[in-house]
Design a protein around this motif. Structure first.
Motif, PDB file in Angstrom:
ATOM      1  N   GLY A   1       0.803  -1.214   0.000  1.00 18.87           N
ATOM      2  CA  GLY A   1       0.000   0.000   0.000  1.00 18.87           C
ATOM      3  C   GLY A   1       0.838   1.265   0.000  1.00 18.87           C
ATOM      4  O   GLY A   1       0.540   2.226  -0.710  1.00 18.87           O
ATOM      5  N   VAL A   2       1.910   1.278   0.781  1.00 20.02           N
ATOM      6  CA  VAL A   2       2.800   2.441   0.811  1.00 20.02           C
ATOM      7  C   VAL A   2       3.500   2.610  -0.531  1.00 20.02           C
ATOM      8  O   VAL A   2       3.582   3.722  -1.064  1.00 20.02           O
ATOM      9  CB  VAL A   2       3.815   2.325   1.970  1.00 20.02           C
ATOM     10  CG1 VAL A   2       4.914   3.359   1.853  1.00 20.02           C
ATOM     11  CG2 VAL A   2       3.103   2.455   3.304  1.00 20.02           C
ATOM     12  N   VAL A   3       3.995   1.518  -1.098  1.00 16.94           N
ATOM     13  CA  VAL A   3       4.653   1.596  -2.407  1.00 16.94           C
ATOM     14  C   VAL A   3       3.671   2.088  -3.465  1.00 16.94           C
ATOM     15  O   VAL A   3       4.004   2.952  -4.286  1.00 16.94           O
ATOM     16  CB  VAL A   3       5.267   0.231  -2.800  1.00 16.94           C
ATOM     17  CG1 VAL A   3       5.734   0.226  -4.233  1.00 16.94           C
ATOM     18  CG2 VAL A   3       6.402  -0.125  -1.857  1.00 16.94           C
ATOM     19  N   TRP A   4       2.453   1.555  -3.460  1.00 21.65           N
ATOM     20  CA  TRP A   4       1.425   1.990  -4.415  1.00 21.65           C
ATOM     21  C   TRP A   4       1.137   3.482  -4.251  1.00 21.65           C
ATOM     22  O   TRP A   4       1.071   4.224  -5.225  1.00 21.65           O
ATOM     23  CB  TRP A   4       0.147   1.182  -4.231  1.00 21.65           C
ATOM     24  CG  TRP A   4      -0.977   1.702  -5.054  1.00 21.65           C
ATOM     25  CD1 TRP A   4      -1.946   2.568  -4.660  1.00 21.65           C
ATOM     26  CD2 TRP A   4      -1.233   1.431  -6.425  1.00 21.65           C
ATOM     27  NE1 TRP A   4      -2.792   2.826  -5.691  1.00 21.65           N
ATOM     28  CE2 TRP A   4      -2.381   2.151  -6.792  1.00 21.65           C
ATOM     29  CE3 TRP A   4      -0.617   0.632  -7.374  1.00 21.65           C
ATOM     30  CZ2 TRP A   4      -2.916   2.099  -8.068  1.00 21.65           C
ATOM     31  CZ3 TRP A   4      -1.155   0.583  -8.637  1.00 21.65           C
ATOM     32  CH2 TRP A   4      -2.282   1.306  -8.978  1.00 21.65           C
ATOM     33  N   SER A   5       0.994   3.924  -3.024  1.00 25.31           N
ATOM     34  CA  SER A   5       0.647   5.317  -2.771  1.00 25.31           C
ATOM     35  C   SER A   5       1.778   6.271  -3.154  1.00 25.31           C
ATOM     36  O   SER A   5       1.529   7.367  -3.643  1.00 25.31           O
ATOM     37  CB  SER A   5       0.296   5.509  -1.305  1.00 25.31           C
ATOM     38  OG  SER A   5      -0.839   4.746  -0.988  1.00 25.31           O
ATOM     39  N   ILE A   6       3.009   5.857  -2.927  1.00 24.50           N
ATOM     40  CA  ILE A   6       4.152   6.700  -3.278  1.00 24.50           C
ATOM     41  C   ILE A   6       4.302   6.817  -4.790  1.00 24.50           C
ATOM     42  O   ILE A   6       4.671   7.870  -5.305  1.00 24.50           O
ATOM     43  CB  ILE A   6       5.440   6.156  -2.620  1.00 24.50           C
ATOM     44  CG1 ILE A   6       5.369   6.398  -1.113  1.00 24.50           C
ATOM     45  CG2 ILE A   6       6.683   6.806  -3.208  1.00 24.50           C
ATOM     46  CD1 ILE A   6       6.492   5.749  -0.339  1.00 24.50           C
ATOM     47  N   THR A   7       4.007   5.748  -5.503  1.00 24.28           N
ATOM     48  CA  THR A   7       4.187   5.772  -6.958  1.00 24.28           C
ATOM     49  C   THR A   7       2.985   6.325  -7.711  1.00 24.28           C
ATOM     50  O   THR A   7       3.083   6.562  -8.913  1.00 24.28           O
ATOM     51  CB  THR A   7       4.508   4.359  -7.488  1.00 24.28           C
ATOM     52  OG1 THR A   7       3.427   3.478  -7.140  1.00 24.28           O
ATOM     53  CG2 THR A   7       5.812   3.850  -6.919  1.00 24.28           C
TER      54      THR A   7
END
Length: 74
Positions: free
Chosen positions: A33-39
Motif C-alpha cells: 500500500g505504501v509503495v502503491w501510494s508513493i508511486t
C-alpha cells in the motif's frame, strides 16, 4: 470434503494467534500500500492541508481497489 471443512472451522485459536496472523498478513499489505501510494501521487497535487493526508492514507488502505480501477480504466 465436508469433514475437512468442519475440521478447519472448528479449530480454536488464542487471541495472540489471531494477532500474529493479522500482523503476518498486515505487514505485506501495508508495504504494498505504501509503495502503491508513493508511486501514484498525481491526484494529490490538487489537494491541500488535511485532505492530502486523508487521501494518502486512504490510498494505502484501498490499494487493491485502486489497482483494479487503474487496470480497468486504462
Amino acid at each position: 470434503m465436508l469433514a475437512k471443512l468442519d475440521r478447519l472451522l472448528s479449530y480454536e485459536m488464542k487471541v495472540s494467534e489471531f494477532i500474529g496472523t493479522l500482523i503476518i498478513i498486515g505487514i505485506p499489505y501495508g508495504i504494498v500500500g505504501v509503495v502503491w501510494s508513493i508511486t501514484h501521487t498525481a491526484h494529490l497535487r490538487s489537494l491541500h492541508g488535511i485532505d492530502v493526508i486523508v487521501s494518502f492514507l486512504g490510498s494505502i488502505l484501498c490499494w487493491p481497489v485502486l489497482l483494479f480501477a487503474n487496470v480497468t480504466m486504462t
